[in-house]
Design a protein around this motif. Structure first.
Motif, short mmCIF file in Angstrom:
data_model
loop_
_atom_site.label_atom_id
_atom_site.label_comp_id
_atom_site.label_asym_id
_atom_site.label_seq_id
_atom_site.Cartn_x
_atom_site.Cartn_y
_atom_site.Cartn_z
N GLN A 215 15.61 56.59 99.02
CA GLN A 215 16.04 56.58 97.75
C GLN A 215 15.29 56.07 96.78
O GLN A 215 14.46 55.01 96.94
N GLU A 342 17.47 47.38 98.86
CA GLU A 342 18.75 47.35 99.51
C GLU A 342 18.80 46.09 100.41
O GLU A 342 18.00 45.56 101.03
N ASP A 354 27.44 46.16 100.56
CA ASP A 354 26.10 46.86 100.56
C ASP A 354 25.62 46.78 99.18
O ASP A 354 26.47 47.43 98.30
N ILE A 377 26.95 49.67 96.53
CA ILE A 377 27.01 51.13 97.16
C ILE A 377 27.82 50.97 98.28
O ILE A 377 27.52 51.91 99.23
N THR A 378 28.60 50.19 98.62
CA THR A 378 29.42 50.01 99.85
C THR A 378 30.20 51.57 99.76
O THR A 378 30.18 52.18 101.23
N ARG A 380 29.53 54.50 98.52
CA ARG A 380 28.73 55.40 98.52
C ARG A 380 28.21 55.50 100.16
O ARG A 380 27.98 56.52 100.69
N LYS A 381 27.66 54.41 100.76
CA LYS A 381 27.13 54.51 102.06
C LYS A 381 28.40 54.98 103.13
O LYS A 381 28.30 55.68 103.93
N ARG A 382 29.72 54.45 102.81
CA ARG A 382 30.85 54.95 103.57
C ARG A 382 31.08 56.53 103.20
O ARG A 382 31.02 57.22 104.38
N GLU A 384 28.82 58.77 102.43
CA GLU A 384 27.60 59.23 103.31
C GLU A 384 27.75 59.27 104.80
O GLU A 384 27.52 60.33 105.40
N ALA A 385 28.09 58.21 105.39
CA ALA A 385 28.50 58.19 106.54
C ALA A 385 29.55 59.12 107.08
O ALA A 385 29.43 59.84 108.14
#
Length: 501
Positions: A215, A342, A354, A377-378, A380-382, A384-385
């Motif tokens: 990133q 991060e 996050d 970015i919580t 966004r990470k969710r 992406e996951a």
């Protein structure tokens, strides 16, 4: 008038023996138009058991089956593969949707190619249709399409071979204002998602090689001529038979606007800091003492202001790992700024937030300080996951994926997993052999022939393996095995023998 010598009947018995066990469906057609033979696979993928049910002529076949292209346009009967073969048309990889006129629930996707068999004189003896059932492959692709399109995280998929965009979701279109046709089939050089990236050359090299792109901050040119600051990351994924890179984005405009406002006027510093929509804090350097946090930071973490300000900034309960924040301040002190590091925060209720932390060295009353901003970015990470989980589910359910793809998935999942040697030790040598053959895609019948045992015994071994490794289907067993280094059948003679002590 001399009589013509009639050709003896074509003996196709040996040919039928050769192709009867192939995984592809094989249909033999007499040049006169009769369907003379079809192997079990060809009958099964048409949902019939006998040649009479299949259709002993092209006309009979058309009375039973209806064919459509993948765009749902119905094929004229004259364009059916069996008719084209009789006209001596050569074709390959023709994909059609096959339904039965007497069973509305029957639907298969077939990939068909034709072949003409000739005798020594060059005359056509038989016409052949080779048919592969690719229904699972297309169903898997449809599931992926729906998941990708519905995911709220802005995303693009770029084909590595020619660096053209092959997929774009609504999140990206909404963030940028592009139309779908402005993006699809356009080059990564036309819509440059890595413009102004600090390590741009390295990122482009990773894109060309189909590797992960860490990133990084970048600038996106928008259709109206303006620009948008984003954080972009690239993840290699296979799409069908092609290597691609999945790009995901975070819109940084709010953070950039907040930082710019602080630089423009120190007189407006306090107001801009307090009202900035991005969580921010101001701390001194050496020693690190927290001076101020803004309302967005308090709202995001749930802590009251008096529990945060005034003490050692590196010892706050808000940090999940205080060493990460201490290292961030140390880098600000050395280089003057940090971008996109991060880190994880702990809210007052114990949940994890996050973040991407950025910091800039500033001077407050001649005191060296760090102005820190935290991009949540919580979600966004969710997202992406969820996207990666969807791809993984597609891969596990689709037996048509290659061994290389399965191994990539196993490698991606291996991070953080247990060693698993104790679990492998629970399997007997015979169970290891059965599991290796499952990894090679063999059916129970094939395994039984390879190991010279009954199918009942094979089923018992498979059930025991499932119980021991706690899986419930073949695809999950393959992934489990790949994670532990089992890639195929290993004959007993090739396994490492332990010398008795």
């Amino acid at each position: 008038m001399p009589s013509r010598t009639r050709k003896p009947p074509v003996d196709r018995h040996q040919l039928q023996q050769i192709v009867s066990g192939l995984s592809e469906g094989i249909v033999l057609i007499d040049p006169a138009g009769a369907v003379v033979w079809a192997n079990e696979t060809a009958l099964a993928i048409h949902g019939v058991e006998t040649l009479a049910q299949f259709g002993e002529s092209a006309a009979a076949y058309a009375r039973t089956f209806r064919l459509r292209y993948r765009n749902h346009h119905e094929l004229p009967v004259a364009q059916y593969p069996i008719r084209r073969a009789l006209r001596a048309e050569a074709f390959a990889d023709l994909v059609v949707e096959v339904t039965r006129r007497d069973d509305l629930d029957f639907c298969r996707i077939h990939q068909v190619r034709s072949l003409a068999l000739t005798d020594a004189a060059g005359d056509v003896e038989s016409l052949v249709l080779a048919i592969q059932d690719v229904s699972e492959r297309y169903e898997a692709e449809q599931r992926f399409e729906r998941t990708f399109a519905a995911n709220p995280a802005p995303a693009l998929i770029c084909r590595v071979a020619d660096l053209r965009y092959v997929k774009v979701n609504d999140g990206f279109l909404e963030m940028t204002g592009y139309r779908r046709e402005d993006v699809l089939d356009h080059s990564a050089y036309e819509i440059d998602v890595l413009e102004d990236a600090p390590q741009r050359d390295a990122a482009i090299a990773d894109l060309h090689a189909g590797r992960t792109i860490a990133q990084t901050e970048a600038t996106l040119k928008l259709p109206d001529g303006s620009s948008k600051f984003v954080i972009v990351a690239g993840q290699p994924i296979p799409l069908g038979e092609e290597e691609c890179v999945l790009f995901t984005f975070i819109d940084l405009d709010l953070r950039k606007k907040a930082e710019d406002a602080l630089r423009h006027s120190e007189r407006r510093f306090a107001t801009a800091f307090r009202l900035a929509p991005v969580p921010m804090m101001l701390t001194t350097l050496s020693p690190a003492r927290l001076i101020e946090v803004n309302e967005a930071f308090l709202a995001g973490t749930g802590y009251p202001k008096d529990q945060l300000t005034g003490g050692d900034a590196t010892e706050l309960a808000v940090w999940q790992d205080a060493r990460v924040f201490a290292a961030l301040l140390a880098q600000v002190e050395r280089s003057g700024s940090v971008r996109g590091r991060e880190m994880a925060l702990s809210s007052r209720d114990g949940s994890t937030i996050d973040c991407l932390a950025s910091a800039e060295a500033v001077s407050i009353d001649d005191q060296p300080c760090a102005l820190c901003a935290f991009q949540d970015i919580t979600q966004r990470k969710r997202s992406e996951a969820e996207l990666i989980t969807a791809i993984e589910a597609v891969m596990q359910d689709a037996s048509w994926f290659s061994r290389t793809v399965i191994e990539k998935l196993a490698l991606a999942r291996r991070s953080g997993s247990k060693d698993g040697q104790g679990e492998l030790a629970d399997l007997t040598p015979r169970e290891r052999e059965v599991l290796g053959l499952i990894c090679e895609g063999l059916s129970d019948a094939d395994i039984a022939r390879t190991l010279r045992m009954s199918r009942h015994t094979v089923r018992n071994h498979v059930a025991t393996i499932y119980s021991k490794i706690d899986v419930h289907r073949r695809s999950a067993a393959v992934v489990w095995a790949r994670e532990r280094g089992i890639v195929g059948y290993e004959p007993p003679a090739k396994r490492t023998r332990r010398t008795p002590k």
